[in-house]
Design a protein around this motif. Structure first.
Motif, PDB file in Angstrom:
ATOM      1  N   GLY A 214       0.809  -1.207   0.000  1.00  0.00           N
ATOM      2  CA  GLY A 214       0.000   0.000   0.000  1.00  0.00           C
ATOM      3  C   GLY A 214       0.842   1.256   0.000  1.00  0.00           C
ATOM      4  O   GLY A 214       2.045   1.231   0.249  1.00  0.00           O
ATOM      5  N   GLY A 215       0.200   2.376  -0.323  1.00  0.00           N
ATOM      6  CA  GLY A 215       0.909   3.648  -0.360  1.00  0.00           C
ATOM      7  C   GLY A 215       1.167   4.117  -1.775  1.00  0.00           C
ATOM      8  O   GLY A 215       0.954   3.387  -2.754  1.00  0.00           O
ATOM      9  N   ASP A 216       1.652   5.353  -1.909  1.00  0.00           N
ATOM     10  CA  ASP A 216       1.808   5.987  -3.219  1.00  0.00           C
ATOM     11  C   ASP A 216       2.780   5.254  -4.129  1.00  0.00           C
ATOM     12  O   ASP A 216       2.630   5.273  -5.352  1.00  0.00           O
ATOM     13  CB  ASP A 216       2.277   7.438  -3.042  1.00  0.00           C
ATOM     14  CG  ASP A 216       1.230   8.309  -2.371  1.00  0.00           C
ATOM     15  OD1 ASP A 216       0.039   7.929  -2.417  1.00  0.00           O
ATOM     16  OD2 ASP A 216       1.598   9.346  -1.802  1.00  0.00           O
ATOM     17  N   LEU A 217       3.815   4.618  -3.569  1.00  0.00           N
ATOM     18  CA  LEU A 217       4.855   4.010  -4.398  1.00  0.00           C
ATOM     19  C   LEU A 217       4.566   2.564  -4.770  1.00  0.00           C
ATOM     20  O   LEU A 217       5.301   1.971  -5.552  1.00  0.00           O
ATOM     21  CB  LEU A 217       6.209   4.079  -3.674  1.00  0.00           C
ATOM     22  CG  LEU A 217       6.748   5.471  -3.363  1.00  0.00           C
ATOM     23  CD1 LEU A 217       8.090   5.370  -2.645  1.00  0.00           C
ATOM     24  CD2 LEU A 217       6.901   6.290  -4.633  1.00  0.00           C
ATOM     25  N   ASP A 218       3.505   1.988  -4.222  1.00  0.00           N
ATOM     26  CA  ASP A 218       3.235   0.564  -4.428  1.00  0.00           C
ATOM     27  C   ASP A 218       2.404   0.345  -5.687  1.00  0.00           C
ATOM     28  O   ASP A 218       1.283   0.857  -5.806  1.00  0.00           O
ATOM     29  CB  ASP A 218       2.514  -0.002  -3.206  1.00  0.00           C
ATOM     30  CG  ASP A 218       2.254  -1.499  -3.331  1.00  0.00           C
ATOM     31  OD1 ASP A 218       2.911  -2.140  -4.178  1.00  0.00           O
ATOM     32  OD2 ASP A 218       1.404  -2.014  -2.588  1.00  0.00           O
ATOM     33  N   GLY A 219       2.950  -0.443  -6.622  1.00  0.00           N
ATOM     34  CA  GLY A 219       2.243  -0.726  -7.863  1.00  0.00           C
ATOM     35  C   GLY A 219       1.312  -1.914  -7.791  1.00  0.00           C
ATOM     36  O   GLY A 219       0.665  -2.256  -8.786  1.00  0.00           O
ATOM     37  N   THR A 220       1.200  -2.575  -6.623  1.00  0.00           N
ATOM     38  CA  THR A 220       0.321  -3.754  -6.514  1.00  0.00           C
ATOM     39  C   THR A 220      -1.006  -3.435  -5.829  1.00  0.00           C
ATOM     40  O   THR A 220      -1.889  -4.289  -5.770  1.00  0.00           O
ATOM     41  CB  THR A 220       1.009  -4.876  -5.712  1.00  0.00           C
ATOM     42  OG1 THR A 220       1.033  -4.529  -4.312  1.00  0.00           O
ATOM     43  CG2 THR A 220       2.429  -5.113  -6.191  1.00  0.00           C
ATOM     44  N   LYS A 221      -1.161  -2.234  -5.300  1.00  0.00           N
ATOM     45  CA  LYS A 221      -2.288  -1.937  -4.407  1.00  0.00           C
ATOM     46  C   LYS A 221      -3.647  -1.928  -5.098  1.00  0.00           C
ATOM     47  O   LYS A 221      -4.687  -1.980  -4.429  1.00  0.00           O
ATOM     48  CB  LYS A 221      -2.065  -0.590  -3.718  1.00  0.00           C
ATOM     49  CG  LYS A 221      -2.027   0.617  -4.645  1.00  0.00           C
ATOM     50  CD  LYS A 221      -1.787   1.888  -3.853  1.00  0.00           C
ATOM     51  CE  LYS A 221      -1.759   3.127  -4.756  1.00  0.00           C
ATOM     52  NZ  LYS A 221      -0.565   3.121  -5.617  1.00  0.00           N
ATOM     53  N   THR A 222      -3.670  -1.867  -6.430  1.00  0.00           N
ATOM     54  CA  THR A 222      -4.952  -1.830  -7.147  1.00  0.00           C
ATOM     55  C   THR A 222      -5.414  -3.204  -7.605  1.00  0.00           C
ATOM     56  O   THR A 222      -6.439  -3.321  -8.269  1.00  0.00           O
ATOM     57  CB  THR A 222      -4.844  -0.896  -8.364  1.00  0.00           C
ATOM     58  OG1 THR A 222      -3.787  -1.356  -9.216  1.00  0.00           O
ATOM     59  CG2 THR A 222      -4.553   0.531  -7.927  1.00  0.00           C
ATOM     60  N   PHE A 223      -4.657  -4.244  -7.274  1.00  0.00           N
ATOM     61  CA  PHE A 223      -5.027  -5.604  -7.663  1.00  0.00           C
ATOM     62  C   PHE A 223      -5.476  -6.385  -6.425  1.00  0.00           C
ATOM     63  O   PHE A 223      -5.007  -6.148  -5.310  1.00  0.00           O
ATOM     64  CB  PHE A 223      -3.837  -6.312  -8.329  1.00  0.00           C
ATOM     65  CG  PHE A 223      -3.315  -5.600  -9.548  1.00  0.00           C
ATOM     66  CD1 PHE A 223      -4.047  -5.587 -10.728  1.00  0.00           C
ATOM     67  CD2 PHE A 223      -2.108  -4.925  -9.517  1.00  0.00           C
ATOM     68  CE1 PHE A 223      -3.583  -4.923 -11.850  1.00  0.00           C
ATOM     69  CE2 PHE A 223      -1.625  -4.263 -10.631  1.00  0.00           C
ATOM     70  CZ  PHE A 223      -2.370  -4.260 -11.806  1.00  0.00           C
ATOM     71  N   ASP A 224      -6.374  -7.323  -6.632  1.00  0.00           N
ATOM     72  CA  ASP A 224      -6.939  -8.136  -5.556  1.00  0.00           C
ATOM     73  C   ASP A 224      -5.816  -8.816  -4.753  1.00  0.00           C
ATOM     74  O   ASP A 224      -4.968  -9.511  -5.331  1.00  0.00           O
ATOM     75  CB  ASP A 224      -7.864  -9.195  -6.175  1.00  0.00           C
ATOM     76  CG  ASP A 224      -8.640  -9.990  -5.138  1.00  0.00           C
ATOM     77  OD1 ASP A 224      -8.525  -9.682  -3.936  1.00  0.00           O
ATOM     78  OD2 ASP A 224      -9.344 -10.929  -5.548  1.00  0.00           O
ATOM     79  N   ALA A 225      -5.771  -8.546  -3.441  1.00  0.00           N
ATOM     80  CA  ALA A 225      -6.672  -7.739  -2.636  1.00  0.00           C
ATOM     81  C   ALA A 225      -6.256  -6.266  -2.659  1.00  0.00           C
ATOM     82  O   ALA A 225      -5.102  -5.939  -2.379  1.00  0.00           O
ATOM     83  CB  ALA A 225      -6.653  -8.246  -1.193  1.00  0.00           C
ATOM     84  N   ILE A 226      -7.236  -5.396  -2.982  1.00  0.00           N
ATOM     85  CA  ILE A 226      -6.979  -3.965  -3.108  1.00  0.00           C
ATOM     86  C   ILE A 226      -6.763  -3.368  -1.720  1.00  0.00           C
ATOM     87  O   ILE A 226      -7.463  -3.699  -0.767  1.00  0.00           O
ATOM     88  CB  ILE A 226      -8.160  -3.279  -3.819  1.00  0.00           C
ATOM     89  CG1 ILE A 226      -8.326  -3.849  -5.234  1.00  0.00           C
ATOM     90  CG2 ILE A 226      -7.981  -1.774  -3.857  1.00  0.00           C
ATOM     91  CD1 ILE A 226      -9.587  -3.388  -5.930  1.00  0.00           C
ATOM     92  N   GLY A 227      -5.775  -2.455  -1.622  1.00  0.00           N
ATOM     93  CA  GLY A 227      -5.526  -1.765  -0.354  1.00  0.00           C
ATOM     94  C   GLY A 227      -4.093  -1.914   0.095  1.00  0.00           C
ATOM     95  O   GLY A 227      -3.164  -1.755  -0.694  1.00  0.00           O
TER      96      GLY A 227
END
Length: 748
Positions: A214-227
Motif C-alpha cells: 500500500g501507499g503511493d509508491l506501491d504498484g500492486t495496491k490496485t489488484f486483488d486484494a486492493i488496499g
C-alpha cells in the motif's frame, strides 16, 4: 512522519548506551519511559553530560550513532525493491536469514576489530528487524512484544501458504482498510506481509488475494486484494497501528543490541559504539606522545619503504571515522600491492589522507610516495616538505583545530590556468574557513583576500607557512554568500587548492552500483573504479540544524569544471535530508568528485572521494573460500574479468600474503572479452610446526591485485597531467582493483 527508522534506531542506541555507562562507568543515568518508539531529547543531554564527566569522546560516539543510523536508512534507497530487506511479499524465511547473515557478519567484523564494517552490517540488519513490525501483520495479530525467534533463527513455520488469501479488498482512507486482513489468517494466527512493486502497476508481482504493502509508491495496491497493510507512518493504510508497530520495533531493536552486547562482551561493545576516552596517541618519529586533548587528526611518520603496509595497519586498527590524517613519507614505497586497499579502507571510513613527502629535493616520476592515496581520498600531496620539529608542530596544531566530522570541503581543485580567481559560497554554518595551497614552486607568503561586490574584502591570516604548502584561515565569519578568492602573487600559477570550513552542516555523498549477493543485496556503495557508460546512482545524506532545499548535484573534475549535471533528483519520502539520483557514468576516461549546491546556491559541498572511471571490470567469487585453514590445506578464489575497451589490454594478477608470493598470472583481453579464472592459495605458517596438541592460530593478510601493463596498454587509472608533478602522468603500472581478506591458519 511519526516515528522513523532513524528515531527508533537512535533511541535504542541511546538507551543501551545508558545501560553500558551505568554498568561499566558506574553512572546513574535515568532512562526515560519509551512509549512510541522514540526518545525525548533529554536522554541525549543526559548522555552528553555523562560523557563529559567521564572524559569520554562525545563527538566520535555521535558520529558512530549517525553512521549506524544512516546505514539503516540507506536500505530504503539502496535495497528498495529487494523484498527480504523489508519483509515484503511474505519473504519471511529469506528475510529472517538475511538478519542472521548480517548479524553474524557484524560479529565477525568485531572479532577482526573492523568496527566500521560491524556498524554497517548491524545498521542494515536493524532496518529489516524494524520493518517486520511495520510490513507484516504481527501487530494486527494483537502482539505488542517482539517476535521471540527473530534474530535467533529462520522463520519457516506459522506463515500463510502461497495460495492462501490473506487480505480482503478495501478502500484506503476508510475504516474498511482497518480490518482487511482476512479472518482466516487472524484466527489461525498466521503471518503474512504486503506485496510491493515500485510505482509501475504489476498484477504479476502479487498472487490474487494477497495483501499489498500500500501507499503511493506501491504498484500492486490496485489488484486483488486492493488496499494495503503497511504501518510506516500515521498516514499509512494501517497508520492507526503505526505507534504500536514503532514501539514494538524499538523493543526489538533494543533487545537485539542487548543480545549483541552479550555475544561480543563489554569492551568490544564499547568499541562498537565508539565509547572511549578523549586521550589519543600521536605517532611521531615512531614514538608515542600522549595528547591531553581530543586529537583525532594523528600525524603518522613513516621512516622506511613499507609505506602502504604501515598505513594500512594504521587505518585498519582505527575505529575513528570522518577525519584527516597527515602522513609524513620519507622513502618511496616498495609495497604498492597494498595501495588500493589503503584507499578502500580510508574512503569507507571517510578518512582524508594528506601526504607530506619528507624531502627538499624534487621527486622523480617513477617513485611512489603516496600521491595516489592522497588524491583519491581527497587529500593534498605536498611534494616537498622538510619535516623539522617546527613544521611538524605547525601541522599538528592545524589538525588539532579540526574536530572529526566538523571539517567540510567546499571545493578542491588543481589550477592549471593563469586565472587567479576562485568563487566559493560561504554559508552561515561555516564557523572558520581554511584555504590550503600546495604550489609547484617555492613561494613566499602572499596576500590573500576574499572579495565580493558591495562587500568589504576579508583578509585571511597565514596559519602554516612552508615553502610549498601554506594554510590561511578566516575566523568569526559574519558576512556570507558568494566570494572570490583572490591571491596576489604572479609566481603562483600552478597549484592545488582545498577550501574547507568547520561546520555542523555535514553532507556525505556516495556512488552506488548493483550487487546481488545475500549479505549486500541490491545497490551498494562503490569503493573501486566505476565502469564508463554504466548506470549508477548517487546517494547524498545531510545532517543540518535547518532545512536543506533546492538540492542540485553535479560531477566536477579536478580542475573544478562540471562534467555532468544530475537530473531527476529525488528527495527521500521519509528522511527529507536524503536525496537520490541516477546517472550514466561519463563514457570517457575521467576522474570526478560529487558536488552539491543547495538553498538557492547559498550552500556548496564537495565530496572528498575522487572517483575513477574504467573500462575493465573484475568481480571475485568468494562463495567457496575457506576462511579457516590448517597449514597443510589450501583454498581457491575464482574471479571474472571483462574488457569493455575498444582495444586489447594486458593485465596481471598478483596473489600475495604478508610474507610470500602465491601466484602471478598474465592475461591479454581482446575488446569485450570475458575471462574467468581461479587462483589457489597455499598459506604458509610462520615458523615450524610443533608436536604440541595446542592449536595455534595465525592471521594472515592476503592481497589480490590486478594491474594494467606498461607501455601502450590501457591505463586503468586515469591520471591527468598534473602541474605539481612536472606535467606528466606518474606511478605506473597503475593499480585499479584489489581484494583483501584474512586467512586464519591453524597449526599443531
Amino acid at each position: 512522519n511519526g516515528t522513523t527508522h532513524q528515531l527508533i534506531t537512535e533511541c535504542a542506541l541511546y538507551t543501551i548506551t545508558c545501560d553500558y555507562l551505568n554498568k561499566i562507568y558506574k553512572t546513574n543515568i535515568q532512562t526515560p519511559t519509551i512509549t512510541n518508539g522514540s526518545c525525548p531529547t533529554s536522554i541525549s543531554d543526559s548522555l552528553k553530560q555523562a560523557f563529559k564527566k567521564q572524559s569520554l569522546d562525545w563527538i566520535q560516539y555521535k558520529l558512530t550513532i549517525v553512521y549506524i543510523t544512516a546505514k539503516n536508512e540507506l536500505v530504503d534507497a539502496e535495497e528498495q525493491t529487494n523484498a527480504p530487506s523489508h519483509f515484503d511479499s511474505e519473504s519471511f524465511t529469506n528475510a529472517s536469514q538475511l538478519i542472521l547473515d548480517r548479524y553474524t557478519s557484524a560479529i565477525n567484523a568485531v572479532k577482526l576489530n573492523e568496527f566500521d564494517d560491524a556498524n554497517e552490517f548491524f545498521g542494515r540488519m536493524l532496518h529489516t528487524v524494524q520493518d517486520f513490525y511495520s510490513h507484516s501483520n504481527w501487530i494486527e495479530l494483537g502482539h505488542r512484544v517482539p517476535h521471540s525467534q527473530l534474530g535467533v533463527s529462520k522463520i519457516i513455520a506459522g506463515i500463510a501458504t502461497p495460495s492462501q488469501r490473506t487480505c480482503t479488498n478495501c478502500v484506503s482512507g476508510t475504516s474498511t482498510c482497518e480490518n482487511n486482513v482476512d479472518s482466516s489468517i487472524l484466527n489461525a494466527n498466521l503471518l503474512t506481509s504486503g506485496y510491493f512493486s515500485l510505482l509501475i502497476p504489476k498484477q504479476s508481482s502479487k498472487p490474487k488475494g494477497k495483501c499489498s504493502h500500500g501507499g503511493d509508491l506501491d504498484g500492486t495496491k490496485t489488484f486483488d486484494a486492493i488496499g494495503g497493510i503497511n504501518k510506516d507512518t500515521p498516514a499509512s493504510v494501517h497508520g492507526y497501528l503505526h505507534y504500536a508497530a514503532a514501539q514494538t520495533a524499538y523493543l526489538a531493536t533494543y533487545n537485539t543490541l542487548k543480545q549483541f552486547w552479550n555475544n561480543i562482551t563489554d569492551k568490544p561493545f564499547g568499541n562498537f559504539l565508539s565509547i572511549k576516552a578523549c586521550i589519543l596517541p600521536i605517532l611521531l618519529n615512531n614514538s608515542l606522545i600522549s595528547s591531553t586533548k581530543l586529537d583525532h587528526n594523528i600525524i603518522l611518520q613513516i621512516n622506511d619503504s613499507y609505506v602502504y603496509t604501515t598505513l594500512l595497519q594504521r587505518l585498519q586498527n582505527s575505529s575513528e571515522k570522518f577525519y584527516r590524517l597527515a602522513v609524513i613519507v620519507s622513502y618511496p614505497a616498495i609495497d604498492t600491492y597494498y595501495k588500493t586497499h589503503c584507499v578502500a579502507v580510508a574512503t569507507k571510513k571517510h578518512i582524508t589522507i594528506d601526504i607530506f613527502r619528507n624531502s627538499t629535493m624534487a621527486s622523480t616520476q617513477l617513485n611512489d610516495y603516496g600521491y595516489d592515496v592522497s588524491r583519491l581520498t581527497g587529500g593534498l600531496y605536498v611534494h616537498r616538505f622538510n619535516a623539522t620539529t617546527a613544521y611538524l608542530n605547525d601541522i599538528q596544531q592545524l589538525y588539532a583545530k579540526q574536530p572529526p566530522g566538523m571539517v567540510q570541503t567546499l571545493d578542491h581543485l588543481t589550477r592549471q590556468r593563469t586565472n587567479k580567481t576562485l568563487a566559493v559560497n560561504i554559508d552561515q554554518t561555516c564557523k572558520q574557513l581554511y584555504i590550503e595551497f600546495v604550489t609547484a614552486k617555492k613561494t613566499n607568503p602572499f596576500l590573500l583576500q576574499l572579495q565580493a561586490l558591495n562587500k568589504s574584502p576579508l583578509t585571511p591570516v597565514l596559519l602554516v607557512n612552508t615553502p610549498f604548502y601554506k594554510v590561511y584561515t578566516l575566523e568569526n565569519i559574519s558576512v556570507f554568500g558568494l566570494w572570490d578568492v583572490v591571491y596576489f602573487d604572479d609566481t603562483v600559477n600552478h597549484l592545488e587548492i582545498r577550501l574547507s570550513c568547520l561546520s555542523d552542516l555535514k553532507c556525505y555523498s556516495i556512488v552506488s552500483v548493483h550487487n546481488a549477493n545475500n549479505v549486500h543485496s541490491g545497490d551498494v556503495e562503490l569503493h573501486g573504479n566505476i565502469i564508463q557508460g554504466h548506470k549508477a546512482h548517487i546517494e547524498t545524506q545531510c545532517y543540518a540544524q535547518s532545512p536543506i532545499n533546492d538540492v542540485k548535484m553535479m560531477l566536477v573534475d579536478e580542475t573544478g569544471d562540471t562534467v555532468l549535471i544530475a537530473k531527476h533528483i529525488r528527495q527521500h519520502q521519509i528522511n527529507h535530508d536524503h536525496w537520490s539520483t541516477k546517472i550514466t557514468v561519463p563514457p570517457s576516461k575521467q576522474s570526478f568528485r560529487i558536488k552539491i549546491v543547495s538553498n538557492n546556491g547559498n550552500i556548496q559541498r564537495v565530496s572528498d572521494k575522487l572517483y575513477q572511471t574504467s573500462q575493465i571490470d573484475v568481480s571475485f567469487n568468494l562463495s567457496s573460500v575457506q576462511a579457516y585453514l590448517y597449514y597443510y590445506e589450501h583454498t581457491s578464489i575464482s574471479y571474472t574479468m571483462k574488457n569493455y575497451a575498444e582495444s586489447s589490454v594486458s593485465l596481471t594478477l598478483l596473489a600475495k600474503d604478508t610474507n610470500n608470493y602465491f601466484e602471478e598470472k598474465h592475461y591479454i583481453l581482446s575488446p569485450n572479452q570475458i575471462k574467468t579464472d581461479t587462483v589457489w592459495l597455499y598459506p604458509i605458517p610462520n615458523g615450524n610446526t610443533t608436536n604440541s596438541d595446542t592449536q595455534q592460530q595465525q592471521t594472515d593478510l592476503l592481497a589480490l591485485t590486478i594491474t594494467s601493463g606498461l607501455g601502450n596498454n590501457y591505463d586503468i587509472l586515469y591520471y591527468p597531467l598534473h602541474p605539481l608533478m612536472g606535467g606528466t602522468s606518474c606511478l605506473k603500472p597503475q593499480y585499479f582493483l584489489s581484494f583483501i581478506c584474512f586467512l586464519h591458519i591453524f597449526r599443531k
